[in-house]
Design an enzyme around this catalytic site. Sequence first.
Site, PDB file in Angstrom:
ATOM      1  N   LYS A   1     -10.026  -6.506   8.046  1.00  0.00           N
ATOM      2  CA  LYS A   1      -9.033  -6.126   9.055  1.00  0.00           C
ATOM      3  C   LYS A   1      -9.618  -6.575  10.379  1.00  0.00           C
ATOM      4  CE  LYS A   1      -7.406  -1.936   6.744  1.00  0.00           C
ATOM      5  NZ  LYS A   1      -7.363  -0.464   6.796  1.00  0.00           N
TER       6      LYS A   1
ATOM      7  N   SER B   1       0.859  -1.169   0.000  1.00  0.00           N
ATOM      8  CA  SER B   1       0.000   0.000   0.000  1.00  0.00           C
ATOM      9  C   SER B   1       0.903   1.229   0.000  1.00  0.00           C
ATOM     10  CB  SER B   1      -0.884  -0.032   1.254  1.00  0.00           C
ATOM     11  OG  SER B   1      -1.627   1.158   1.370  1.00  0.00           O
TER      12      SER B   1
ATOM     13  N   LYS C   1      -1.089  -1.120  -4.425  1.00  0.00           N
ATOM     14  CA  LYS C   1      -2.273  -0.318  -4.086  1.00  0.00           C
ATOM     15  C   LYS C   1      -1.843   1.126  -3.900  1.00  0.00           C
ATOM     16  CE  LYS C   1      -4.681   0.061   0.286  1.00  0.00           C
ATOM     17  NZ  LYS C   1      -5.371  -0.662   1.387  1.00  0.00           N
TER      18      LYS C   1
ATOM     19  N   ASP D   1     -13.763  -1.375   2.776  1.00  0.00           N
ATOM     20  CA  ASP D   1     -12.878  -1.478   3.946  1.00  0.00           C
ATOM     21  C   ASP D   1     -13.642  -0.869   5.128  1.00  0.00           C
ATOM     22  OD1 ASP D   1     -10.961  -0.948   5.938  1.00  0.00           O
ATOM     23  OD2 ASP D   1      -9.452  -0.116   4.623  1.00  0.00           O
TER      24      ASP D   1
ATOM     25  N   ASP E   1      -7.073   3.103  -3.347  1.00  0.00           N
ATOM     26  CA  ASP E   1      -7.810   3.200  -2.082  1.00  0.00           C
ATOM     27  C   ASP E   1      -8.019   4.676  -1.774  1.00  0.00           C
ATOM     28  OD1 ASP E   1      -8.897   2.996   0.442  1.00  0.00           O
ATOM     29  OD2 ASP E   1      -7.209   1.879   1.328  1.00  0.00           O
TER      30      ASP E   1
ATOM     31  N   GLU F   1     -10.951   0.741  -3.689  1.00  0.00           N
ATOM     32  CA  GLU F   1     -11.278   0.518  -2.278  1.00  0.00           C
ATOM     33  C   GLU F   1     -11.893   1.766  -1.659  1.00  0.00           C
ATOM     34  OE1 GLU F   1      -7.888  -1.129  -0.268  1.00  0.00           O
ATOM     35  OE2 GLU F   1      -8.706  -0.770   1.733  1.00  0.00           O
TER      36      GLU F   1
ATOM     37  N   GLY G   1      -4.186  -3.934   6.240  1.00  0.00           N
ATOM     38  CA  GLY G   1      -3.179  -3.637   7.257  1.00  0.00           C
ATOM     39  C   GLY G   1      -3.430  -2.292   7.900  1.00  0.00           C
TER      40      GLY G   1
ATOM     41  N   LYS H   1      -2.803   4.963  -2.846  1.00  0.00           N
ATOM     42  CA  LYS H   1      -3.748   5.817  -2.138  1.00  0.00           C
ATOM     43  C   LYS H   1      -4.091   6.986  -3.054  1.00  0.00           C
ATOM     44  CE  LYS H   1      -4.000   3.744   1.894  1.00  0.00           C
ATOM     45  NZ  LYS H   1      -5.284   3.333   2.525  1.00  0.00           N
TER      46      LYS H   1
HETATM   47  O1  OSB Z   1      -7.179   2.036   4.313  1.00  0.00           O
HETATM   48  O2  OSB Z   1      -6.084   0.244   4.253  1.00  0.00           O
HETATM   49  C1  OSB Z   1      -6.223   1.394   4.695  1.00  0.00           C
HETATM   50  C2  OSB Z   1      -3.238   2.282   6.912  1.00  0.00           C
HETATM   51  C3  OSB Z   1      -3.868   3.012   7.882  1.00  0.00           C
HETATM   52  C4  OSB Z   1      -5.217   3.254   7.792  1.00  0.00           C
HETATM   53  C5  OSB Z   1      -5.946   2.745   6.717  1.00  0.00           C
HETATM   54  C6  OSB Z   1      -5.323   1.977   5.734  1.00  0.00           C
HETATM   55  C7  OSB Z   1      -3.944   1.775   5.822  1.00  0.00           C
HETATM   56  C8  OSB Z   1      -3.177   1.047   4.829  1.00  0.00           C
HETATM   57  C9  OSB Z   1      -1.886   0.432   5.324  1.00  0.00           C
HETATM   58  O3  OSB Z   1      -3.474   0.984   3.657  1.00  0.00           O
HETATM   59  C10 OSB Z   1      -1.568  -0.884   4.769  1.00  0.00           C
HETATM   60  C11 OSB Z   1      -0.408  -1.526   5.500  1.00  0.00           C
HETATM   61  O4  OSB Z   1      -0.499  -1.768   6.725  1.00  0.00           O
HETATM   62  O5  OSB Z   1       0.590  -1.786   4.841  1.00  0.00           O
HETATM   63 MG    MG Z   2      -8.361   0.857   3.003  1.00  0.00          MG
END
Ligand code: OSB
Ligand code: MG
Length: 393
Positions: A272, A144, A170, A248, A198, A223, A300, A172
């Site tokens: 999660k 991510s 992925k 999510d 995401d 996402e 994560g 952001k």
């Molecule tokens: O939306 O998946 C998410 C981290 C903090 C809060 C939300 C998200 C995330 C990540 C981190 O995408 C993914 C990782 O732990 O590598």
């Molecule tokens: Mg997410």
Amino acid sequence: MTSNPLSLNVARIELREVRLPLREPFRISSGVCTERRIMLLQLFHADGSSVWSECVAGEEPNYTEETIDTAWYAITQWLAPRVLGQTVDAPGSVSRLLSRNFRGHPMARAAVEMGFWGLAAAVARLPLARLIGGVQERVVTGISIGIQESPAALVERAQAAVAEGYQKVKLKIQPGSDIAFVHAVRAALGEDVDIAVDANSAYTLNDVNLLKQLDAFALLMIEQPLGPDDIVRHAELQRQLTTPICLDESIISLDRAEDMINMGSGRIINIKPGRVGGFATSIAIHDLCLQSGIPVWCGGMLESGVGRAYNVALASLPNFTLPGDLSPSHRYWERDLVTPEWTMDASGTVGVPLDRPGIGVTPDMDRIDDLTVRHETLIAPRSDGTSTGSSSL
Ligand code: OSB
Ligand code: MG
């Protein structure tokens, strides 16, 4: 799941807050994290064995309502007293104990509930993944990547990730850092790489024309484009997109997963365990999705090696078929809190520690002690009914 009833009795829980700087800041549409404030729990079984778990709540309520401080409060005031000194027949019963007449605080509940699963595995001398019925020996891993300054900076990171072996990239996104960024990454990586985006709820239905432009990039999924609690508008959006929506933030319970499936609000779920209150609900959502033809993957929360152990075990269940946000330790930290550190092989998989009982990693006590900024010990109420003891350091 094991058929032997396991009798668990937690006599003491120690809470710690450690501060662990990320190797580079992680930016999502709703905020940025440069240093994780990580809450660790150590649960002590009446027979002397113990296990570690992690509460994944962040510093600010920008992902969900919870923070490390609300979780600390919920655990010390309400959740630990429900389980301390109680005999529990199986880890699967703890979720009910913690959620009866109790609203919210799923990350706080999950930290305690998952600790019981870890403890059950340690007591039974079984790897956690085996205890829950995991079948995969290695889990497929994606990365991510946080929001970057420019498409070029994002392309550089995405190319490095593919070179390292990651099986999914992925990105952001947020308004202003979306189409041009995704376009540049798709052009640089070619058609064969799985790319996802995401948005962490950064868009509304007014953005439907912009979101439809993402269909051109053959993404694996989009996402959480819309509001965290919005199953209805995601269904409307999914009808207008060819790219699968993955939810999510919106999936906070088994009922919400069922709603998504029935209403067509998405076609993939990011599980999660912290977000849904722990392993029992995660497994229930996994099972429902398996029956319903909905693929899942493990999300994560920038976990330390302790929380990662639980995610990796969970991701070994059969319907975790898409790459999870399960990066190895060095993606996040100069040095993790556990030994061995989590590693990924060149084909983008992380090994499930099936040769070790319990969670499969050992916390590095010297390092944890060095990084600890807060420590509290919670003990069972006395049998005469006087209040739960607690001492701070
Ligand atoms: O939306 O998946 C998410 C981290 C903090 C809060 C939300 C998200 C995330 C990540 C981190 O995408 C993914 C990782 O732990 O590598
Ligand atoms: Mg997410």
